[in-house]
Design a protein around this motif. Sequence first.
Motif, short mmCIF file in Angstrom:
data_model
loop_
_atom_site.label_atom_id
_atom_site.label_comp_id
_atom_site.label_asym_id
_atom_site.label_seq_id
_atom_site.Cartn_x
_atom_site.Cartn_y
_atom_site.Cartn_z
N GLY A 296 27.87 -17.29 -56.82
CA GLY A 296 29.11 -16.51 -56.84
C GLY A 296 29.68 -16.42 -58.25
N ALA A 297 30.56 -15.42 -58.43
CA ALA A 297 31.12 -15.16 -59.76
C ALA A 297 31.90 -16.36 -60.29
CB ALA A 297 32.00 -13.92 -59.72
N ASP A 298 32.65 -17.04 -59.42
CA ASP A 298 33.47 -18.16 -59.92
C ASP A 298 32.60 -19.34 -60.36
OD1 ASP A 298 33.15 -17.60 -57.23
OD2 ASP A 298 34.59 -19.13 -56.57
N THR A 299 31.48 -19.54 -59.67
CA THR A 299 30.55 -20.60 -60.08
C THR A 299 30.02 -20.34 -61.49
OG1 THR A 299 29.86 -20.80 -57.78
CG2 THR A 299 28.42 -21.81 -59.42
N ILE A 300 29.60 -19.10 -61.69
CA ILE A 300 29.04 -18.74 -63.00
C ILE A 300 30.10 -18.91 -64.08
CG2 ILE A 300 28.06 -16.83 -64.34
CD1 ILE A 300 27.16 -15.79 -61.43
N MET B 55 24.80 -28.35 -63.04
CA MET B 55 24.55 -26.91 -62.98
C MET B 55 23.28 -26.63 -62.18
SD MET B 55 24.05 -24.19 -66.04
CE MET B 55 23.91 -22.44 -65.71
N LYS B 56 22.24 -27.41 -62.44
CA LYS B 56 20.98 -27.18 -61.74
C LYS B 56 21.10 -27.53 -60.25
CE LYS B 56 18.20 -29.20 -64.87
NZ LYS B 56 16.92 -29.55 -65.53
N LYS B 57 21.89 -28.57 -59.96
CA LYS B 57 22.11 -28.91 -58.53
C LYS B 57 22.77 -27.75 -57.82
CE LYS B 57 22.45 -33.84 -58.48
NZ LYS B 57 23.41 -34.75 -59.11
N GLN B 58 23.78 -27.17 -58.47
CA GLN B 58 24.49 -26.04 -57.88
C GLN B 58 23.53 -24.84 -57.71
OE1 GLN B 58 27.93 -25.85 -56.93
NE2 GLN B 58 27.10 -23.99 -55.97
N LEU B 59 22.76 -24.57 -58.75
CA LEU B 59 21.82 -23.46 -58.68
C LEU B 59 20.81 -23.68 -57.55
CD1 LEU B 59 20.51 -20.84 -59.71
CD2 LEU B 59 19.26 -22.19 -61.41
N ALA B 60 20.32 -24.91 -57.41
CA ALA B 60 19.35 -25.20 -56.36
C ALA B 60 19.94 -24.90 -54.99
CB ALA B 60 18.88 -26.65 -56.45
N ASP C 47 22.46 -22.90 -54.21
CA ASP C 47 22.67 -21.45 -54.03
C ASP C 47 21.34 -20.73 -53.83
OD1 ASP C 47 25.36 -21.87 -54.28
OD2 ASP C 47 25.45 -21.34 -56.41
N MET C 48 20.32 -21.20 -54.51
CA MET C 48 18.98 -20.60 -54.37
C MET C 48 18.46 -20.82 -52.94
SD MET C 48 16.80 -18.84 -56.03
CE MET C 48 17.07 -19.04 -57.79
N ILE C 49 18.67 -22.03 -52.43
CA ILE C 49 18.22 -22.35 -51.08
C ILE C 49 18.97 -21.47 -50.07
CG2 ILE C 49 18.34 -24.14 -49.28
CD1 ILE C 49 17.70 -26.15 -51.61
N ARG C 50 20.25 -21.27 -50.30
CA ARG C 50 21.03 -20.42 -49.39
C ARG C 50 20.48 -19.00 -49.37
NH1 ARG C 50 25.86 -18.80 -50.68
NH2 ARG C 50 26.04 -20.38 -52.30
N PHE C 51 19.90 -18.59 -50.50
CA PHE C 51 19.33 -17.25 -50.58
C PHE C 51 17.91 -17.18 -49.97
CE2 PHE C 51 16.77 -14.12 -52.87
CZ PHE C 51 17.50 -12.98 -52.64
N VAL C 52 17.07 -18.16 -50.31
CA VAL C 52 15.65 -18.10 -49.93
C VAL C 52 15.40 -18.53 -48.48
CG1 VAL C 52 13.34 -19.06 -50.39
CG2 VAL C 52 14.80 -18.36 -52.30
N ALA C 53 16.11 -19.58 -48.02
CA ALA C 53 15.80 -20.17 -46.71
C ALA C 53 15.82 -19.15 -45.56
CB ALA C 53 16.72 -21.35 -46.43
N PRO C 54 16.85 -18.31 -45.45
CA PRO C 54 16.84 -17.35 -44.33
C PRO C 54 15.66 -16.37 -44.40
CG PRO C 54 18.99 -17.35 -45.45
CD PRO C 54 18.07 -18.20 -46.28
N ILE C 55 15.27 -15.97 -45.61
CA ILE C 55 14.12 -15.07 -45.75
C ILE C 55 12.85 -15.79 -45.32
CG2 ILE C 55 12.68 -13.78 -47.40
CD1 ILE C 55 15.20 -13.28 -49.07
#
Length: 326
Positions: free
Chosen positions: A245-249, A266-271, A273-281
Amino acid sequence: MSGIRSTGFLHLGNYFGAIRNYVRMQEEYTCYFMVADLHSLTTHPDTKELKPNVHRVLAENIACGLDPEKVALYCQSHVYETAELYLLLNMLAYKGELEKTTTFKDKVRQHPENVNAGLLTYPVLQAADILLHRASLVPVGKDQEQHLEMSRNFANRFNHRYREVFPEPFAFNFGEALIKVPSLDGTGKMSKSENQYATIFLSDSDDLIRKKIMKAKTDAGPSAPNMPMPDYIENIFLLMKLVSGADTIQKFEEDYNKAAIRYGDMKKQLAEDMIRFVAPIREKAESIRQDQAYLKRIMEMGAEKARISAAATMEKVREAIGLKYY
Ligand code: TRP
């Protein structure tokens, strides 16, 4: 119209570079998306993995939002007209120009023991895929620019030698700068052939995504406020811009500029957010892959749509060439 390679797993670069464009195109255009299984025979003579690969690539594309009801999603080998047009276009393709193609020269260097004629005429088969639907917009990345130029040349030669049948096909995107999805090791972009640990695949487990991201290259952090960013740090921000999200960045940008950034956090947060994106796909693709009856149905439906368009084009082609004797 576009072709999807059936070798290798789809990754984040494929998603943001290609699939996202397909999904957007399907709302506005008549689309033909094809799994290039015949093309894969030029480099993969062993066909044991063909079926699981084709199933996976179909499932992953649908899981990303491609709708087989809205587009024609089909396998190249199911539309026999492709082979006929390929044969006819081969008479318009010259040995010299085929030998000069960058992708051909690369393959010759990588596999000198398997320089087959199919490899040489790979761009002719690709032109057949496109021209078969008289397509003019081809959503592909920069690496396909030369193949598209060759498709235009074949189309123009056909139109001049016989009769105007084909529009000129051009690479298409939505007028935005192409997004670069950087790799996690700080060099180049994500790709299926380079460092596997630096690329996030749509099939990666949550744990694997965490591991890959936590391994991404960082350093001790900026030594003073408002320092220029090294490439590998900018890359982590670029990845964040894709999934966070914009506020995280904004938070991490401010931390960086205050020289108070904690890359571990930062990497923990990215991980996450990445999981939230990839897991459903990943989960959706997995369940589609299990459903063989569904896959069969959508392949049949796609081939049926593609054949209607292909048959209409081939009528024009045969007539233009003079292959009509009664
Ligand atoms: N050559 C393309 C690639 O490597 C795949 C492809 C095959 C294709 N046929 C196509 C792309 C037709 C666009 C149009 O990615």
